[in-house]
Design an enzyme around this catalytic site. Structure first.
Site, PDB file in Angstrom:
ATOM      1  N   TYR A 160      78.160  26.179  33.852  1.00 40.67           N
ATOM      2  CA  TYR A 160      76.658  26.748  34.304  1.00 40.67           C
ATOM      3  C   TYR A 160      75.766  25.913  35.078  1.00 40.67           C
ATOM      4  O   TYR A 160      74.873  26.508  35.731  1.00 40.67           O
ATOM      5  CB  TYR A 160      76.164  27.683  33.533  1.00 40.67           C
ATOM      6  CG  TYR A 160      75.819  26.690  32.109  1.00 40.67           C
ATOM      7  CD1 TYR A 160      74.776  25.593  32.241  1.00 40.67           C
ATOM      8  CD2 TYR A 160      76.409  26.776  31.026  1.00 40.67           C
ATOM      9  CE1 TYR A 160      74.378  25.061  31.016  1.00 40.67           C
ATOM     10  CE2 TYR A 160      76.050  26.084  29.916  1.00 40.67           C
ATOM     11  CZ  TYR A 160      74.920  24.966  29.855  1.00 40.67           C
ATOM     12  OH  TYR A 160      74.807  24.485  28.956  1.00 40.67           O
ATOM     13  N   ARG A 175      68.473  17.824  29.322  1.00 34.69           N
ATOM     14  CA  ARG A 175      69.330  17.781  28.552  1.00 34.69           C
ATOM     15  C   ARG A 175      70.531  17.194  29.185  1.00 34.69           C
ATOM     16  O   ARG A 175      71.416  17.866  29.964  1.00 34.69           O
ATOM     17  CB  ARG A 175      69.620  19.235  27.704  1.00 34.69           C
ATOM     18  CG  ARG A 175      70.405  19.339  26.689  1.00 34.69           C
ATOM     19  CD  ARG A 175      70.791  20.794  26.552  1.00 34.69           C
ATOM     20  NE  ARG A 175      71.963  20.907  27.340  1.00 34.69           N
ATOM     21  CZ  ARG A 175      72.137  22.299  27.801  1.00 34.69           C
ATOM     22  NH1 ARG A 175      71.646  23.216  27.493  1.00 34.69           N
ATOM     23  NH2 ARG A 175      73.158  22.385  28.538  1.00 34.69           N
ATOM     24  N   HIS A 213      74.601  21.882  25.347  1.00 29.44           N
ATOM     25  CA  HIS A 213      73.444  22.448  24.343  1.00 29.44           C
ATOM     26  C   HIS A 213      73.802  22.178  23.154  1.00 29.44           C
ATOM     27  O   HIS A 213      72.980  21.623  22.312  1.00 29.44           O
ATOM     28  CB  HIS A 213      73.527  23.891  24.429  1.00 29.44           C
ATOM     29  CG  HIS A 213      72.592  24.747  23.451  1.00 29.44           C
ATOM     30  ND1 HIS A 213      71.043  24.366  23.554  1.00 29.44           N
ATOM     31  CD2 HIS A 213      73.091  25.343  22.352  1.00 29.44           C
ATOM     32  CE1 HIS A 213      70.601  25.172  22.625  1.00 29.44           C
ATOM     33  NE2 HIS A 213      71.906  25.692  21.756  1.00 29.44           N
TER      34      HIS A 213
HETATM   35  C1  LIG Z   1      65.405  33.716  17.509  1.00 25.98           C
HETATM   36  C2  LIG Z   1      66.751  33.166  18.352  1.00 25.98           C
HETATM   37  N1  LIG Z   1      67.133  33.784  19.258  1.00 25.98           N
HETATM   38  C3  LIG Z   1      68.324  33.221  20.040  1.00 25.98           C
HETATM   39  C4  LIG Z   1      68.937  32.193  19.260  1.00 25.98           C
HETATM   40  C5  LIG Z   1      70.116  31.501  19.881  1.00 25.98           C
HETATM   41  N2  LIG Z   1      69.663  30.273  20.579  1.00 25.98           N
HETATM   42  C6  LIG Z   1      70.101  29.089  20.065  1.00 25.98           C
HETATM   43  S1  LIG Z   1      69.519  27.663  20.737  1.00 25.98           S
HETATM   44  C7  LIG Z   1      68.762  28.880  22.082  1.00 25.98           C
HETATM   45  C8  LIG Z   1      68.188  28.162  23.268  1.00 25.98           C
HETATM   46  C9  LIG Z   1      67.247  27.317  23.110  1.00 25.98           C
HETATM   47  O1  LIG Z   1      66.620  26.791  24.303  1.00 25.98           O
HETATM   48  P1  LIG Z   1      65.445  25.979  24.226  1.00 25.98           P
HETATM   49  O2  LIG Z   1      64.192  26.473  23.395  1.00 25.98           O
HETATM   50  O3  LIG Z   1      64.994  25.338  25.573  1.00 25.98           O
HETATM   51  O4  LIG Z   1      65.881  24.715  23.213  1.00 25.98           O
HETATM   52  P2  LIG Z   1      66.768  23.579  23.530  1.00 25.98           P
HETATM   53  O5  LIG Z   1      67.996  23.808  22.819  1.00 25.98           O
HETATM   54  O6  LIG Z   1      67.307  23.525  24.897  1.00 25.98           O
HETATM   55  O7  LIG Z   1      66.676  22.172  23.129  1.00 25.98           O
HETATM   56  C10 LIG Z   1      69.283  30.133  21.922  1.00 25.98           C
HETATM   57  C11 LIG Z   1      68.883  31.291  22.638  1.00 25.98           C
HETATM   58  C12 LIG Z   1      68.075  31.593  18.241  1.00 25.98           C
HETATM   59  N3  LIG Z   1      68.856  30.522  17.647  1.00 25.98           N
HETATM   60  N4  LIG Z   1      67.172  32.087  17.584  1.00 25.98           N
END
Ligand SMILES: Cc1ncc(C[n+]2csc(CCOP(=O)(O)OP(=O)(O)O)c2C)c(N)n1
Length: 367
Positions: free
Chosen positions: A274, A261, A265
């Site tokens: 971080y 990425r 985020h």
């Molecule tokens: C069930 C749930 N828990 C927490 C969140 C908050 N949250 C949003 S994005 C994220 C991280 C996701 O990381 P990843 O699956 O690696 O996807 P990326 O955004 O890096 O593509 C979190 C914890 C959420 N949206 N849904």
């Protein structure tokens, strides 16, 4: 890890597992290959413009796909028209491949629609913000098309598969393990496509798993492959193979596209808090667009006239995105009740009425 193009844009030939996948790439015409490049550049431009629009206060938030273009275009272009894709909130490149106007995506991030496209028309389902939830929706959908007899018939225009997109962080969610279990025991035609961009917001992937993610599939009883997610050719070939397996009745497949990425985020987040900037510099050298461009040019499959034309097209698209966003009308507020249920629902009708009355109570109060 399957790789067909080095970061310098040289073809990796034979000798490794990559050899199994070269036929998929050899079958592509120059026109199709140039199309991949066009997709990569155009969707990056949409992303750049959307990030700028957010910074100018025109979008509430934006989840950038910078660095993940090849993972999305490679897999998106491997889909057959009858396949169904279940995205997360960052799949702008897949949306593009499915023919969704980027303005629909920006509208959602502006808060004026809930996605705006018809999933049944595009076979591209609505964005899911709840991490990992769509892997269950995808598995259920795959079980449905299996029961409809659209799997393993041998008819390439009929056989269908489902692809579920999710991130490395999502693999720590129970939903994903449940989806893997159901897909495995039901032999569902679903490809789980994990974009391992190495971060779940501020959590690195080492904090989420002790083994490479693609190896998890084996524990559930289906194949898993890691592919260089910045190599559009390798992603296309691996995903195409996985989808063919699913469509022909071989059951689920996990593809781990190993990528990075490049940006934050979302626009709400500051990655300098971080992660170290040296990592970002290393990944810049693995840019998915630069390596593909180098290969196309070296092979004589595209020339400067083509590259210039794509740039001009990107300028036009950026204008479309910018103008279209600024001109988006605010929605009629009660319309948010419109598509909650297919059939009329008395509770919802009462809530809508209450909402309209509440808003009407403010009328004239500002004069
Ligand atoms: C069930 C749930 N828990 C927490 C969140 C908050 N949250 C949003 S994005 C994220 C991280 C996701 O990381 P990843 O699956 O690696 O996807 P990326 O955004 O890096 O593509 C979190 C914890 C959420 N949206 N849904």
């Amino acid at each position: 890890m399957i790789q067909l193009l080095t970061p310098e844009g040289q073809r990796v030939e034979g000798g490794t597992d990559a050899a199994d996948y070269t036929a998929y790439v050899d079958a592509l015409s120059d026109e199709e290959l140039r199309g991949f490049y066009r997709d990569l550049v155009l969707i990056r431009r949409v992303d750049t413009e959307a990030t700028a629009l957010q910074r100018q206060g025109e979008l509430g938030i934006w989840a950038s796909l910078l660095g993940q273009e090849a993972a999305q275009v490679g897999s998106g272009r491997a889909l057959a028209p009858q396949d169904h894709a279940f995205p997360t909130y960052r799949e702008h490149g897949v949306a593009w491949c499915r023919g969704v106007d980027p303005l629909n995506l920006l509208g959602m991030f502006r808060g004026v629609n809930n996605g705006g496209w018809d999933p049944a028309e595009k076979n591209f389902h609505l964005y899911t913000i709840i991490i990992g939830a769509q892997t269950l929706h995808a598995t259920g959908y795959a079980m449905g098309i299996q029961r409809d007899g659209a799997v393993g018939t041998g008819d390439p225009d009929r056989d269908a598969a489902v692809i579920a997109y999710f991130g490395d962080g999502a693999t720590a969610q129970g939903d994903v393990s449940e989806a893997f279990t159901f897909a495995a025991v039901m032999n569902a035609p679903v490809v789980f496509f994990c974009q391992n961009n190495q971060w779940a917001i501020s959590e690195p992937s080492e904090r989420q798993t002790r083994i490479p993610l693609y190896q998890r599939a084996r524990g559930f009883g289906f194949p898993g492959v890691r592919v260089d997610g910045n190599d559009v050719l390798a992603v296309y070939a691996v995903t195409k193979h996985a989808l063919e397996e699913a469509r022909s009745g071989q059951g689920p497949f996990l593809v781990e596209a190993y990528t990075y990425r490049m940006g934050a985020h979302t626009t709400s987040d500051d990655p300098t808090k971080y992660r170290v900037s040296a990592d970002v510099e290393v990944w810049k050298l693995r840019d998915p667009i630069a390596r593909f461009k180098a290969w196309l040019a070296r092979e004589g499959r595209a020339d400067s006239t083509f590259f210039d034309a794509v740039e001009a097209q990107a300028d036009e698209l950026a204008l479309h995105v910018r103008r279209g966003t600024l001109e988006m009308p605010d929605p009629d507020a009660p319309s948010m009740f419109d598509h909650v249920y297919v059939e009329p629902h008395p509770l919802l009708a009462a809530e809508r009425e209450q909402f309209v009355a509440y808003h009407a109570s403010f009328e004239g109060s500002h004069s």
